[in-house]
Design a protein around this motif. Structure first.
Motif, short mmCIF file in Angstrom:
data_model
loop_
_atom_site.label_atom_id
_atom_site.label_comp_id
_atom_site.label_asym_id
_atom_site.label_seq_id
_atom_site.Cartn_x
_atom_site.Cartn_y
_atom_site.Cartn_z
N ALA A 106 23.70 -57.56 0.58
CA ALA A 106 24.21 -58.91 0.34
C ALA A 106 25.72 -58.86 0.27
N ALA A 107 26.36 -59.97 0.65
CA ALA A 107 27.80 -60.11 0.46
C ALA A 107 28.03 -60.71 -0.92
N ILE A 108 28.87 -60.06 -1.74
CA ILE A 108 29.03 -60.45 -3.14
C ILE A 108 30.52 -60.63 -3.44
N GLY A 109 30.88 -61.79 -4.01
CA GLY A 109 32.27 -62.06 -4.34
C GLY A 109 32.43 -62.61 -5.74
N GLY A 110 33.53 -62.25 -6.38
CA GLY A 110 33.84 -62.78 -7.71
C GLY A 110 35.27 -62.49 -8.07
N GLY A 111 35.79 -63.22 -9.06
CA GLY A 111 37.19 -63.10 -9.44
C GLY A 111 37.38 -62.41 -10.78
N PHE A 112 38.39 -61.54 -10.87
CA PHE A 112 38.68 -60.87 -12.14
C PHE A 112 40.16 -60.55 -12.23
N LEU A 113 40.62 -60.28 -13.43
CA LEU A 113 42.00 -59.88 -13.67
C LEU A 113 42.19 -58.46 -13.14
N ALA A 114 42.97 -58.35 -12.06
CA ALA A 114 43.11 -57.07 -11.36
C ALA A 114 44.55 -56.60 -11.40
N ARG A 115 44.72 -55.36 -11.85
CA ARG A 115 46.06 -54.79 -11.91
C ARG A 115 46.41 -54.11 -10.59
N PHE A 121 47.04 -59.79 -11.14
CA PHE A 121 46.72 -60.99 -10.38
C PHE A 121 45.28 -61.40 -10.69
N ASN A 122 44.99 -62.66 -10.44
CA ASN A 122 43.62 -63.18 -10.57
C ASN A 122 43.02 -63.09 -9.18
N THR A 123 42.26 -62.03 -8.93
CA THR A 123 41.86 -61.65 -7.58
C THR A 123 40.38 -61.90 -7.34
N LEU A 124 40.09 -62.61 -6.25
CA LEU A 124 38.71 -62.73 -5.80
C LEU A 124 38.45 -61.62 -4.79
N VAL A 125 37.44 -60.80 -5.07
CA VAL A 125 37.05 -59.70 -4.20
C VAL A 125 35.71 -60.04 -3.56
N LEU A 126 35.65 -59.97 -2.24
CA LEU A 126 34.39 -60.12 -1.52
C LEU A 126 34.01 -58.76 -0.95
N ALA A 127 32.86 -58.24 -1.37
CA ALA A 127 32.36 -56.95 -0.90
C ALA A 127 31.20 -57.19 0.06
N HIS A 136 41.66 -62.03 -2.21
CA HIS A 136 42.56 -63.19 -2.27
C HIS A 136 43.00 -63.38 -3.71
N ASP A 137 44.31 -63.46 -3.94
CA ASP A 137 44.86 -63.73 -5.27
C ASP A 137 45.07 -65.22 -5.45
N LYS A 138 44.61 -65.77 -6.57
CA LYS A 138 44.80 -67.19 -6.85
C LYS A 138 46.28 -67.54 -6.71
#
Length: 350
Positions: A106-115, A121-127, A136-138
């Protein structure tokens, strides 16, 4: 017994993942939005919670799965614990998404506080199942609660937008992360493109403008503390679908989170995050919803991926959609500037 080389095994897994993505563009697919009630600043507990819910979505045969923003940390004004919540961009949260995407096909994406380096940055990662990731950073943080925690992915534009209202802000500019896909348009294998937007990115016309006619699906991740069943929150992903011309999977934080007094003058209180996760088709019709009162859980529905003619125009002069603040308001700008000063001071002390 026939031996399979490691190279052949990797190639086979990649081909299988690419085939899943390609097939998804040809038929209705099952998608999931995960609604989470995170424990503030407890990253380990929140990752366990997220993994359990992702596995539940995979068990329901979801091929595309969206998690909210701040799914690893929650959100509030908490100057004591929350600044310790960011994790390296390629750290535990990303590795969990990659592992489960591969296991669950499955393709899975979510946003977290990423250093990333000295910055957060507040980064959405799609794996993807293939092991590939897109990020993508907000673009701009929302109010001091966010701008005190992380830098905007387009900090230079954030400063310009604040100053257009005559509000003073620190002149130091945070450089965008080199791998940040500013447009939020992820061009995937198999000629499929996916849009990414977080929370109030959805209520800025600039977001719809860069995705309009460019994507086959939009994944949105929100943490909107507006209480239960707010009509604006219900309408936001529907309007985005009409503006962009693509289906939207919208995942949101839900439930109460305690917050201290913020630098913009807001007093201590309990924030009620809205929930209202939705699955919306390309015409802006809601396929499935998980309401505030339903709390944490997994929302599953079927949609057809692909682009349709956008059914709503983007006005040339407006910055905010009707779900955002008034274009005449300065509260977002002054609050953002107040939090930004705190972030820059903390960054200088590192």
């Amino acid at each position: 017994m026939t031996k399979i080389s490691r190279r052949a095994l990797i190639t086979g897994v990649a081909a299988t993942g690419a085939a899943v993505i390609a097939r998804a563009a040809q038929r209705p697919v099952r998608v999931a939005a995960i609604q989470i009630h995170p424990t503030l600043a407890d990253v380990s507990a929140n990752l366990e919670r997220a993994e359990r819910l992702i596995r539940e979505a995979i068990g329901q045969r979801a091929e595309w799965i969206a998690l909210p923003e701040f799914f690893t940390s929650g959100l509030a004004f908490d100057p004591v614990h929350l600044p310790d919540a960011p994790r390296p961009l390629d750290g535990a949260p990303m590795q969990m998404l990659k592992k489960l995407a591969k296991e669950g096909r499955a393709a899975i994406g979510g946003g977290f506080l990423a250093r990333s380096g000295h910055d957060v940055f507040n980064t959405l990662v799609l794996a993807l199942p293939t092991g590939e990731v897109f990020t993508h950073d907000k673009d701009f943080p929302t109010t001091s609660m966010e701008s005190s925690l992380y830098a905007g992915g387009e900090d230079d534009e954030f400063v310009r937008e604040i100053e257009r209202k005559g509000v003073a802000t620190e002149r130091e500019i945070i450089a965008s992360r080199p791998d940040n896909i500013k447009s939020g348009v992820f061009r995937l294998p198999g000629r499929l493109s996916v849009g990414a937007a977080m929370c109030w990115e959805q209520v800025r016309y600039r977001t719809a403008r860069r995705m309009r006619g460019q994507v086959d699906l939009v994944l949105t991740a929100s943490g909107w503390p507006a209480g239960g069943s707010d009509p604006k929150i219900v309408e936001t992903p529907r309007r985005l679908a009409r503006l962009v011309g693509a289906p939207v999977v919208h995942a949101s934080i839900v439930g109460p989170v305690p917050s201290a007094a913020a630098p913009d003058g807001t007093g201590s209180r309990t924030l009620q995050f809205s929930g209202e996760s939705q699955i919306v088709d390309g015409h802006g019709k809601s396929v499935a919803s998980r309401h505030f009162a339903e709390g944490e859980g997994v929302l599953v529905g079927e949609i057809e991926l692909g682009r349709v003619m956008p059914s709503e125009a983007i006005p040339e002069s407006a910055f905010w959609t009707p779900e955002g603040p008034s274009d005449t308001s300065t509260n977002w700008h002054t609050s953002g500037a107040a939090g930004r000063a705190i972030y820059l001071k903390r960054r200088a002390a590192l």
